[in-house]
Structures are given as C-alpha cells and as structure tokens.
Write a protein that holds these residues in place. Structure first.
Motif, PDB file in Angstrom:
ATOM      1  N   GLU A  26       0.828  -1.208   0.000  1.00  0.00           N
ATOM      2  CA  GLU A  26       0.000   0.000   0.000  1.00  0.00           C
ATOM      3  C   GLU A  26       0.865   1.261   0.000  1.00  0.00           C
ATOM      4  O   GLU A  26       1.935   1.294   0.602  1.00  0.00           O
ATOM      5  N   ARG A  86      -4.141   6.422   2.851  1.00  0.00           N
ATOM      6  CA  ARG A  86      -3.608   5.104   2.452  1.00  0.00           C
ATOM      7  C   ARG A  86      -4.359   4.689   1.196  1.00  0.00           C
ATOM      8  O   ARG A  86      -5.584   4.594   1.186  1.00  0.00           O
ATOM      9  N   TYR A 135      -4.982   1.730  -1.364  1.00  0.00           N
ATOM     10  CA  TYR A 135      -4.882   0.273  -1.414  1.00  0.00           C
ATOM     11  C   TYR A 135      -4.594  -0.177  -2.840  1.00  0.00           C
ATOM     12  O   TYR A 135      -5.206   0.304  -3.791  1.00  0.00           O
TER      13      TYR A 135
END
Length: 189
Positions: A79, A95, A97
């Motif tokens: 990630e 974040r 993914y």
C-alpha cells in the motif's frame, strides 16, 4: 564515636540521575508534541503534527514541495501512504490500497462502521447504476464514486472512497488545517 556518611558511588549516581533528568527536561516537548497530534494515523503519522518531526524519523520514497505545501509518499507493504502538510503541519494522511474491489471496500466500511457508526454516504453514481456490479463499472469509467465520511469529535474526520483516480483509499483529515489550506489554495497562495 563519629558519624560517617556513605557517599553514593558517583558512576552509579550518574547512571540513575542523568536519565531521570533527561526525561524531566524532555517532558514539556513530548507534551507539546502530543497536544498537536489530533490522531495517530496508521501508528505512524501524527495528524496535526509537525511534518519535520516525521521527516527526522523516516525518509519518504517521494517528496514534492509546492510553496507552503509538502506531499510525501511512503510504502507500507503493497500500500502507498500519502502525507500532506501545509505550513509544516500534517493536514491529511491517505492510504491507497493496491487492490480495489467491492469486497475490500465493504470490509473497510464494516470496520469503520463498527468503530465510528454509520457515517455519511457521499457516493455519487449515475441513475442507471443501481447494483454493485453497475456501480463498479461506473467507478472504473470515472462516472461514479463510492464515498463515506465520518466526522469525529476532536477536529478530524475519516473518508473512505473508491474512485477512478485514486482507487480505494482511506483518508484522515484535520478539519481546521484542511479548511485553512483549502482557502489558501482557492486564494492562490
């Protein structure tokens, strides 16, 4: 008969007193750092904290400076994590993914819902996209986006989104800092 005093072993005395003294001297700095931290994000980034402290702790894989704004990129396994700062204060941590799927979105949404409640659905899809499959197609085409927002007491919020541009992402934002930098950007600063 005279009274004799035992003098402490000076090396032993220093071994005990010096670390204690260091802790006492550092406490104000630690307390100030904790006060500016609205939320410790991903056990690594201090939302609302000083970006320079983060830079002293770890080197990003990418850095971009744009006036008073700084963007950093880190990896956490597969990630990517983006840390954005304005005037040296971290206002956003995202974040991204690597794998974006309905199953992963639903899993993240369930975890966030259990911890923070229902949140606010800010998804936007064309009227024909009523099923998960059609919504997925709309996201891939850039015609729709899935999004949920959780405002949290303490001056920050969480945003879970799935878009064509960013894929599946989870963002933590410091409300006041985000507002200030957005206004500055709109004024062209």
């Amino acid at each position: 008969m005279g009274v004799t005093r035992n003098r402490p072993n000076s090396a032993r005395y220093r071994a005990i007193i010096l670390p204690l003294l260091a802790v006492v001297l550092l406490l104000p700095g630690i307390a100030a750092a904790q006060e500016s931290c609205l939320k410790l994000v991903f056990n690594r980034y201090c939302l609302g904290g000083d970006i320079n402290v983060l830079l002293q702790q770890s080197e990003p894989v990418f850095r971009q400076d744009d006036g008073e704004r700084i963007a950093l990129v880190y990896f956490d396994g597969p990630e990517k994590e983006y840390v954005m700062a304005w005037r040296s204060r971290i206002y956003k941590v995202v974040r991204r993914y690597r794998i974006a799927s309905q199953m992963r979105y639903d899993e993240l949404y369930r975890l966030l819902r259990e911890k923070y409640g229902e949140g606010e659905d800010r998804s936007q899809f064309p009227s024909h996209a009523r099923t998960p499959g059609l919504k997925h197609i709309a996201i891939r085409r850039g015609e729709g986006r899935a999004a949920h927002v959780w405002p949290v007491e303490g001056g920050w919020r969480i945003e879970l989104s799935w878009t064509r541009e960013m894929g599946l992402s989870l963002a933590y934002l410091a409300d006041e800092l985000d507002r200030q930098q957005s206004e500055a950007m709109n004024r062209g600063l």
